[in-house]
Design an enzyme around this catalytic site. Sequence first.
Site, PDB file in Angstrom:
ATOM      1  N   GLY A  26       0.826  -1.215   0.000  1.00 43.64           N
ATOM      2  CA  GLY A  26       0.000   0.000   0.000  1.00 43.64           C
ATOM      3  C   GLY A  26       0.852   1.254   0.000  1.00 43.64           C
ATOM      4  O   GLY A  26       0.459   2.301   0.542  1.00 43.64           O
ATOM      5  N   GLY A  29      -0.402   4.858  -1.082  1.00 45.76           N
ATOM      6  CA  GLY A  29      -1.536   5.470  -0.380  1.00 45.76           C
ATOM      7  C   GLY A  29      -1.101   6.664   0.454  1.00 45.76           C
ATOM      8  O   GLY A  29       0.061   7.091   0.399  1.00 45.76           O
ATOM      9  N   GLN A  30      -2.048   7.196   1.229  1.00 53.26           N
ATOM     10  CA  GLN A  30      -1.782   8.419   1.992  1.00 53.26           C
ATOM     11  C   GLN A  30      -0.609   8.244   2.968  1.00 53.26           C
ATOM     12  O   GLN A  30       0.292   9.070   3.009  1.00 53.26           O
ATOM     13  CB  GLN A  30      -3.035   8.841   2.781  1.00 53.26           C
ATOM     14  CG  GLN A  30      -2.864  10.152   3.524  1.00 53.26           C
ATOM     15  CD  GLN A  30      -3.870  10.346   4.655  1.00 53.26           C
ATOM     16  OE1 GLN A  30      -4.590   9.415   5.030  1.00 53.26           O
ATOM     17  NE2 GLN A  30      -3.931  11.536   5.194  1.00 53.26           N
ATOM     18  N   ASP A  69       0.089  -7.494  -5.789  1.00 49.83           N
ATOM     19  CA  ASP A  69      -1.268  -7.520  -5.247  1.00 49.83           C
ATOM     20  C   ASP A  69      -1.221  -8.337  -3.952  1.00 49.83           C
ATOM     21  O   ASP A  69      -0.781  -9.497  -3.971  1.00 49.83           O
ATOM     22  CB  ASP A  69      -2.172  -8.182  -6.302  1.00 49.83           C
ATOM     23  CG  ASP A  69      -3.622  -8.235  -5.873  1.00 49.83           C
ATOM     24  OD1 ASP A  69      -3.909  -8.034  -4.675  1.00 49.83           O
ATOM     25  OD2 ASP A  69      -4.470  -8.501  -6.744  1.00 49.83           O
ATOM     26  N   ILE A  70      -1.683  -7.760  -2.832  1.00 47.83           N
ATOM     27  CA  ILE A  70      -1.599  -8.477  -1.548  1.00 47.83           C
ATOM     28  C   ILE A  70      -2.474  -9.730  -1.504  1.00 47.83           C
ATOM     29  O   ILE A  70      -2.354 -10.552  -0.601  1.00 47.83           O
ATOM     30  CB  ILE A  70      -1.938  -7.573  -0.340  1.00 47.83           C
ATOM     31  CG1 ILE A  70      -3.310  -6.921  -0.511  1.00 47.83           C
ATOM     32  CG2 ILE A  70      -0.858  -6.541  -0.108  1.00 47.83           C
ATOM     33  CD1 ILE A  70      -3.891  -6.462   0.797  1.00 47.83           C
ATOM     34  N   TYR A 158     -15.074  -2.266   7.622  1.00 49.02           N
ATOM     35  CA  TYR A 158     -13.667  -1.875   7.834  1.00 49.02           C
ATOM     36  C   TYR A 158     -13.250  -2.131   9.285  1.00 49.02           C
ATOM     37  O   TYR A 158     -12.210  -2.746   9.552  1.00 49.02           O
ATOM     38  CB  TYR A 158     -13.523  -0.390   7.480  1.00 49.02           C
ATOM     39  CG  TYR A 158     -12.209   0.256   7.823  1.00 49.02           C
ATOM     40  CD1 TYR A 158     -11.029  -0.129   7.194  1.00 49.02           C
ATOM     41  CD2 TYR A 158     -12.152   1.288   8.761  1.00 49.02           C
ATOM     42  CE1 TYR A 158      -9.827   0.501   7.496  1.00 49.02           C
ATOM     43  CE2 TYR A 158     -10.953   1.919   9.063  1.00 49.02           C
ATOM     44  CZ  TYR A 158      -9.795   1.520   8.434  1.00 49.02           C
ATOM     45  OH  TYR A 158      -8.610   2.145   8.731  1.00 49.02           O
ATOM     46  N   LYS A 162     -10.504  -4.716  10.905  1.00 54.36           N
ATOM     47  CA  LYS A 162      -9.371  -4.244  11.720  1.00 54.36           C
ATOM     48  C   LYS A 162      -9.314  -4.986  13.062  1.00 54.36           C
ATOM     49  O   LYS A 162      -8.233  -5.263  13.573  1.00 54.36           O
ATOM     50  CB  LYS A 162      -9.434  -2.724  11.922  1.00 54.36           C
ATOM     51  CG  LYS A 162      -9.031  -1.927  10.685  1.00 54.36           C
ATOM     52  CD  LYS A 162      -7.581  -2.174  10.271  1.00 54.36           C
ATOM     53  CE  LYS A 162      -7.114  -1.236   9.183  1.00 54.36           C
ATOM     54  NZ  LYS A 162      -5.780  -1.616   8.640  1.00 54.36           N
ATOM     55  N   ILE A 188      -5.830  10.430   9.915  1.00 56.97           N
ATOM     56  CA  ILE A 188      -4.479  10.966   9.673  1.00 56.97           C
ATOM     57  C   ILE A 188      -4.572  12.135   8.690  1.00 56.97           C
ATOM     58  O   ILE A 188      -5.147  12.000   7.606  1.00 56.97           O
ATOM     59  CB  ILE A 188      -3.539   9.881   9.105  1.00 56.97           C
ATOM     60  CG1 ILE A 188      -3.528   8.618   9.977  1.00 56.97           C
ATOM     61  CG2 ILE A 188      -2.125  10.449   8.920  1.00 56.97           C
ATOM     62  CD1 ILE A 188      -2.960   8.783  11.360  1.00 56.97           C
TER      63      ILE A 188
HETATM   64  C1  AKB Z   1     -11.150   6.039   7.921  1.00 61.72           C
HETATM   65  O1  AKB Z   1     -11.752   7.099   8.101  1.00 61.72           O
HETATM   66  O2  AKB Z   1     -11.645   5.033   7.413  1.00 61.72           O
HETATM   67  C2  AKB Z   1      -9.706   5.966   8.394  1.00 61.72           C
HETATM   68  C3  AKB Z   1      -9.607   5.495   9.802  1.00 61.72           C
HETATM   69  C4  AKB Z   1     -10.013   6.357  10.915  1.00 61.72           C
HETATM   70  O3  AKB Z   1      -9.192   4.397  10.027  1.00 61.72           O
HETATM   71  N1  AKB Z   1      -9.099   7.260   8.242  1.00 61.72           N
END
Ligand code: AKB
Length: 330
Positions: A26, A29-30, A69-70, A158, A162, A188
Amino acid sequence: SGSRSRRLFSTQLHNIANPPRILVTGAVGQIGSELVPFLRKRYGVNNVIASDVSEIHSSSAEGPYVQADIMKFDKLDEVIQKHDINFVIHLACVLSAIGEQIPVLALKVNTRGIENILELARINKLRVYAPSSIAIYGPTTPKDETPQECVARPTTIYGITKVYTELIGEYYHQRFGVDFRSLRYPGIISSEAQPGGGTTDYAVEIYHEAIANKKYTCFLKEDTKMPMMYMPDTLRGTIQLIEAPEETLTQRSYNLTGMSFTPAEMAKEIQKEIPEFQIDYSPDFRQAIAESWPRSIDDSVARRDWNWKPEFNLSSMTKHIISRLREKKN
Ligand code: AKB
């Protein structure tokens, strides 16, 4: 084989005689866009292999880059052998807002990715750093000063992936001795690359729009308070954790924060630098995601274990980022 003869390095990562050989997934990415150059400065340009799913690598052009590709275990294995990798920094991930739009993609990428990385780490004796997020928390979590150890029942795909990342990483650590470490990043904020599809993205977009158009329409309500952090603190905190001696760690995954504020507070701070700046609000589906997350984070365990301390607050970050964006514009 390469894997058997691969040196296991100590936590003295900056030891010049025995530098780490890092693969960053990645990388475009940012976070990768700024972490890769930061790591290269510290450990040597050729010791940090940037990788991403795309062929394009403009932001990682200052050193080695591989397209990978992961989801493809064999390709990752090939890259690890070829570049004698002993540490994977696994940033590749589908963030919260895109995750709610394409949940099946987020589920696949975010779970299969970490599974592949941990399996490769077990087989090849690699260290792994993979960020977690404040998104592991959910509506039943205490919202203010959320402690290190508390209920983590997220309602976004998401966040669910995590929690899985943390738990599977901790399992590989306990069961197979993989040195897995993680930070629960807040939103971030950075001036270089844009974030890709998160709920905290407004706090980056707002600066770009303030510079370009002097106005911004926020996709969250004005009083939505969220934990955030400026990129220089993120880079420093990340290095501090990965270089922390093993015996100082009481956790594999740490709460971390820099500051907490609302869009209205942020707008007020920007108006100190750009008085004409105007904000209005048009909340969308991301409002519900934001409301399911903590308003502020207690990161005292990171402060205690490895001396974490952020340097930027909303005011100093705003001054810094606006001057940086003005420089880039001119
Ligand atoms: C998101 O908003 O999905 C991320 C996070 C807080 O993990 N920036």
